[in-house]
Design a protein around this motif. Structure first.
Motif, PDB file in Angstrom:
ATOM      1  N   ASP A  85       0.808  -1.215   0.000  1.00 34.29           N
ATOM      2  CA  ASP A  85       0.000   0.000   0.000  1.00 34.29           C
ATOM      3  C   ASP A  85       0.849   1.277   0.000  1.00 34.29           C
ATOM      4  N   ALA A  86       2.017   1.192  -0.626  1.00 33.74           N
ATOM      5  CA  ALA A  86       2.852   2.389  -0.753  1.00 33.74           C
ATOM      6  C   ALA A  86       2.134   3.396  -1.646  1.00 33.74           C
ATOM      7  N   GLU A  87       2.038   4.654  -1.184  1.00 38.03           N
ATOM      8  CA  GLU A  87       1.284   5.672  -1.917  1.00 38.03           C
ATOM      9  C   GLU A  87       2.045   6.136  -3.150  1.00 38.03           C
ATOM     10  N   LEU A  88       1.349   6.188  -4.274  1.00 37.23           N
ATOM     11  CA  LEU A  88       1.959   6.617  -5.534  1.00 37.23           C
ATOM     12  C   LEU A  88       1.978   8.134  -5.645  1.00 37.23           C
ATOM     13  N   PRO A  89       3.118   8.718  -5.981  1.00 39.51           N
ATOM     14  CA  PRO A  89       3.144  10.160  -6.273  1.00 39.51           C
ATOM     15  C   PRO A  89       2.394  10.425  -7.571  1.00 39.51           C
ATOM     16  N   GLU A  90       1.908  11.656  -7.737  1.00 39.83           N
ATOM     17  CA  GLU A  90       1.263  12.030  -8.980  1.00 39.83           C
ATOM     18  C   GLU A  90       2.269  11.997 -10.124  1.00 39.83           C
ATOM     19  N   PHE A  91       1.757  11.777 -11.326  1.00 44.82           N
ATOM     20  CA  PHE A  91       2.640  11.734 -12.481  1.00 44.82           C
ATOM     21  C   PHE A  91       3.388  13.056 -12.622  1.00 44.82           C
ATOM     22  N   GLY A  92       4.675  12.962 -12.914  1.00 50.51           N
ATOM     23  CA  GLY A  92       5.494  14.154 -13.059  1.00 50.51           C
ATOM     24  C   GLY A  92       6.117  14.614 -11.760  1.00 50.51           C
ATOM     25  N   SER A  93       5.874  13.877 -10.666  1.00 50.85           N
ATOM     26  CA  SER A  93       6.427  14.274  -9.372  1.00 50.85           C
ATOM     27  C   SER A  93       7.949  14.221  -9.410  1.00 50.85           C
TER      28      SER A  93
END
Length: 366
Positions: A85-93
């Motif tokens: 459940d590692a949180e994904l950064p938004e694209f382009g982060s």
């Protein structure tokens, strides 16, 4: 005076893909993918792959946060990517989710698949990505940096849009696209940039293929295929604007149409059952050019396109009482027509449709 316009909606949206910059190229409104890539490095007793992952570009406020639920990999995966459940950064982060895959010299390749979920209940089973040992292997002297590349394409009613990118700044590769009708283009994009080109279908043969090379190596051959949904739209133009006829054949599937114009901010949405038809007229404002872009979706398929209107001029010939038949798109019974517009205008339209299509297209994958 009616004229049938022919236009290529060339997906030359390098600007849009520059924003995406991922190998994976979305439910009906906003759907996400986990997108990730890895770079191999040799170590003293084996080799590793450094992975970076982000959330595919979309609207997090509507979809919710994304998480890496689990993964499948050979070798040992450490770092944030290995945490459930590692949180994904938004694209382009600027701070992507990272992980390191540790492999032995006996492992010739590293494979990783990341499975994701989002707050709105959507899930995505990641496509396995395979990375080979650095060129020359990891025994003996360190090898020169190895190019890491990605290639993708989109097929519409009248052509193929092809793109390629470099992912290793230490080893940039030159890409060459060669079409079956002899057109050839080459380019060496920097990491973060996209090299792309749109190839127009030869209507005389109703066939088109594009070979993609990295240096001298053939990476992929992309074939054009027709789409029956192209026949759901037909377009005519007069000196006042564009006339769209939307039709679902009696033996076709219920379809949703969305039409955007360059003169309005909100789309027109039309839902038609089999056998139904509607006509929509879009009038230009003075001599200003008018664009109408569209998206068609059924339960099983989707496609897109666009038409440009150009003001009438004194050189426009007078209409005849019995105009000759207009050429048809190379699809099954298609009556939609398209016009070849200026390159700058094509880029603008392509960017808009590309964003819409990408966000909708993965609905077929969920």
């Amino acid at each position: 005076m009616n004229r049938t316009l022919k236009r290529v909606l060339g997906l030359t949206g390098s600007v849009m893909l520059g924003l995406a910059g991922a190998v994976t190229f979305a439910s009906a409104a906003q759907a996400h993918h986990v997108t990730y890539s890895g770079v191999p490095e040799c170590t003293d007793d084996g080799w590793i792959v450094k992975w970076e992952a982000t959330d595919w570009e979309g609207k997090p406020a509507e979809v919710g946060k994304g998480y890496v639920v689990d993964y499948v990999a050979n070798g040992e995966l450490t770092g944030d990517l290995a945490v459930p459940d590692a949180e994904l950064p938004e694209f382009g982060s600027s701070t992507p989710l990272t992980g390191t895959q540790v492999l032995s010299l006996d492992d010739e390749t590293a494979t990783l698949s990341l499975n994701g979920r989002w707050d709105n209940g959507q899930t995505n089973q990641g496509t396995p990505v395979t990375v080979s040992q650095p060129e020359g292997g990891c025994e003996g002297e360190p090898a020169d940096p190895e190019p890491v590349t990605a290639v993708g394409s989109e097929v519409d009613c009248v052509g193929i849009w092809v793109w390629a990118e470099n992912q290793n700044p230490e080893a940039l590769e030159e890409f060459t696209f060669v079409s079956s009708d002899g057109e050839e283009v080459s380019g060496t994009p920097e990491v973060g940039d996209i090299f792309s080109h749109y190839f127009l279908l030869d209507e005389a043969t109703d066939a088109l293929s594009v070979e993609v090379y990295a240096g001298e190596e053939l990476l992929d051959t992309i074939e054009w295929t027709s789409n029956e949904l192209c026949s759901y739209v037909s377009v005519e133009a007069d000196c006042e604007g564009l006339i769209f006829t939307l039709t679902v054949p009696a033996d076709g599937e219920a379809a949703t149409f969305e039409l955007w114009t360059s003169l309005s901010e909100e789309p027109i949405t039309v839902e038609l059952a089999p056998g139904e038809s509607e006509t929509h007229t879009f009038k230009a404002e003075g001599d200003e050019e008018l664009w109408v872009d569209y998206y068609i979706e059924t339960q099983k398929d989707a496609t897109y396109g666009g038409v440009q209107w150009i003001p009438c001029d004194e050189e426009t010939p007078s209409p005849s009482e019995t105009p000759s038949a207009q050429p048809q798109l190379p699809t099954t019974g298609s009556s939609m027509t398209i016009m070849i517009g200026s390159a700058a205008a094509l880029i603008v339209a392509a960017a808009a449709i590309f964003l819409i299509m990408r966000r909708r297209r993965a609905a077929q994958d969920w």
